[in-house]
Design a protein around this motif. Structure first.
Motif, PDB file in Angstrom:
ATOM      1  N   LEU A   1      -3.009  -4.827   8.529  1.00  0.00           N
ATOM      2  CA  LEU A   1      -4.004  -4.927   7.461  1.00  0.00           C
ATOM      3  C   LEU A   1      -4.288  -3.550   6.873  1.00  0.00           C
ATOM      4  CD1 LEU A   1      -6.116  -6.388   5.744  1.00  0.00           C
ATOM      5  CD2 LEU A   1      -7.702  -6.180   7.686  1.00  0.00           C
ATOM      6  N   LEU A   2      -4.415  -2.548   7.725  1.00  0.00           N
ATOM      7  CA  LEU A   2      -4.674  -1.196   7.242  1.00  0.00           C
ATOM      8  C   LEU A   2      -3.499  -0.674   6.416  1.00  0.00           C
ATOM      9  CD1 LEU A   2      -6.692   1.102   7.169  1.00  0.00           C
ATOM     10  CD2 LEU A   2      -5.724   1.933   9.329  1.00  0.00           C
ATOM     11  N   ALA A   3      -2.280  -0.924   6.856  1.00  0.00           N
ATOM     12  CA  ALA A   3      -1.098  -0.521   6.087  1.00  0.00           C
ATOM     13  C   ALA A   3      -1.078  -1.246   4.737  1.00  0.00           C
ATOM     14  CB  ALA A   3       0.178  -0.800   6.871  1.00  0.00           C
TER      15      ALA A   3
ATOM     16  N   LEU B   1     -12.266   2.252   6.236  1.00  0.00           N
ATOM     17  CA  LEU B   1     -11.823   0.957   6.723  1.00  0.00           C
ATOM     18  C   LEU B   1     -11.061   1.123   8.043  1.00  0.00           C
ATOM     19  CD1 LEU B   1     -11.301  -2.081   6.518  1.00  0.00           C
ATOM     20  CD2 LEU B   1      -9.395  -1.566   4.972  1.00  0.00           C
ATOM     21  N   GLY B   2     -10.213   2.116   8.112  1.00  0.00           N
ATOM     22  CA  GLY B   2      -9.475   2.381   9.348  1.00  0.00           C
ATOM     23  C   GLY B   2     -10.402   2.667  10.511  1.00  0.00           C
TER      24      GLY B   2
ATOM     25  N   GLY C   1       2.646 -13.125   1.181  1.00  0.00           N
ATOM     26  CA  GLY C   1       3.519 -12.895   2.324  1.00  0.00           C
ATOM     27  C   GLY C   1       2.821 -13.006   3.669  1.00  0.00           C
ATOM     28  N   ARG C   2       1.514 -12.786   3.685  1.00  0.00           N
ATOM     29  CA  ARG C   2       0.807 -12.725   4.967  1.00  0.00           C
ATOM     30  C   ARG C   2      -0.191 -13.873   5.187  1.00  0.00           C
ATOM     31  NH1 ARG C   2       1.397  -9.723   9.685  1.00  0.00           N
ATOM     32  NH2 ARG C   2      -0.637  -9.454  10.589  1.00  0.00           N
TER      33      ARG C   2
ATOM     34  N   THR D   1      -8.396 -10.588   2.867  1.00  0.00           N
ATOM     35  CA  THR D   1      -8.067 -10.553   1.437  1.00  0.00           C
ATOM     36  C   THR D   1      -9.190  -9.897   0.648  1.00  0.00           C
ATOM     37  OG1 THR D   1      -6.694 -12.524   1.702  1.00  0.00           O
ATOM     38  CG2 THR D   1      -7.349 -11.951  -0.543  1.00  0.00           C
ATOM     39  N   ALA D   2     -10.445 -10.166   1.025  1.00  0.00           N
ATOM     40  CA  ALA D   2     -11.587  -9.519   0.352  1.00  0.00           C
ATOM     41  C   ALA D   2     -11.538  -8.006   0.558  1.00  0.00           C
ATOM     42  CB  ALA D   2     -12.899 -10.097   0.861  1.00  0.00           C
TER      43      ALA D   2
END
Length: 157
Positions: free
Chosen positions: A106-108, A131-132, A61-62, A34-35
């Motif tokens: 997470l990346l999406a 990040l990816g 949602g996650r 989330t951060a």
């Protein structure tokens, strides 16, 4: 178990400290993820209402069961992001045990948050691409997650 969780367990054992009662399995990973999303949402210097709404919807949602839990997690993650400011620390907290599917999701999600306001600016693009790489994806994997995240953005309310 993430590095942070292992350190907490070691400290609790070494110093006879009871573990936090409110901690749940995956709490550190959810906080770190989330951060990361909060960091992406603020990358261009403005947290647009569309980005805040998308962030809340994705977190609920996650990582959270209710809107209130999502709001509380986002508040904790915002404070944590302000303290940390280093993507690699947040990625390390997610843990090496996370599978490709979870890291890809997470990346999406990061791409979806970045594009929630209708455009992915150059700062957001560079940040999510980095990040990816930190999550262990090659250029093709990052591009695939970008397509998924931005397609989700186009179909989301």
């Amino acid at each position: 178990m993430s590095l942070i969780a292992r350190l907490r367990a070691y400290a609790a054992d070494a110093f006879g400290i009871a573990p936090r009662a409110e901690a749940v399995e995956g709490d550190d990973e959810h906080l770190a993820a989330t951060a990361l999303l909060v960091h992406v949402a603020r990358a261009d210097g403005v947290l647009a209402p569309a980005e805040a709404e998308r962030l809340a919807r994705l977190v609920q949602g996650r990582y959270a069961a209710t809107p209130e839990a999502a709001e509380a997690l986002i508040a904790r993650a915002s404070a944590f992001d302000a303290e940390t400011r280093d993507l690699s620390v947040l990625v390390e907290m997610i843990g090496r045990e996370s599978d490709d599917g979870a890291r890809g999701r997470l990346l999406a999600m990061a791409w979806s948050v970045a594009g929630a306001d209708g455009a992915v600016d150059e700062f957001e693009e560079a940040l999510v691409w980095r990040l990816g790489k930190l999550l262990g994806f090659d250029d093709a994997g990052i591009a695939r997650a970008r397509g998924e995240g931005l397609a989700e953005r186009a179909t989301a309310p």
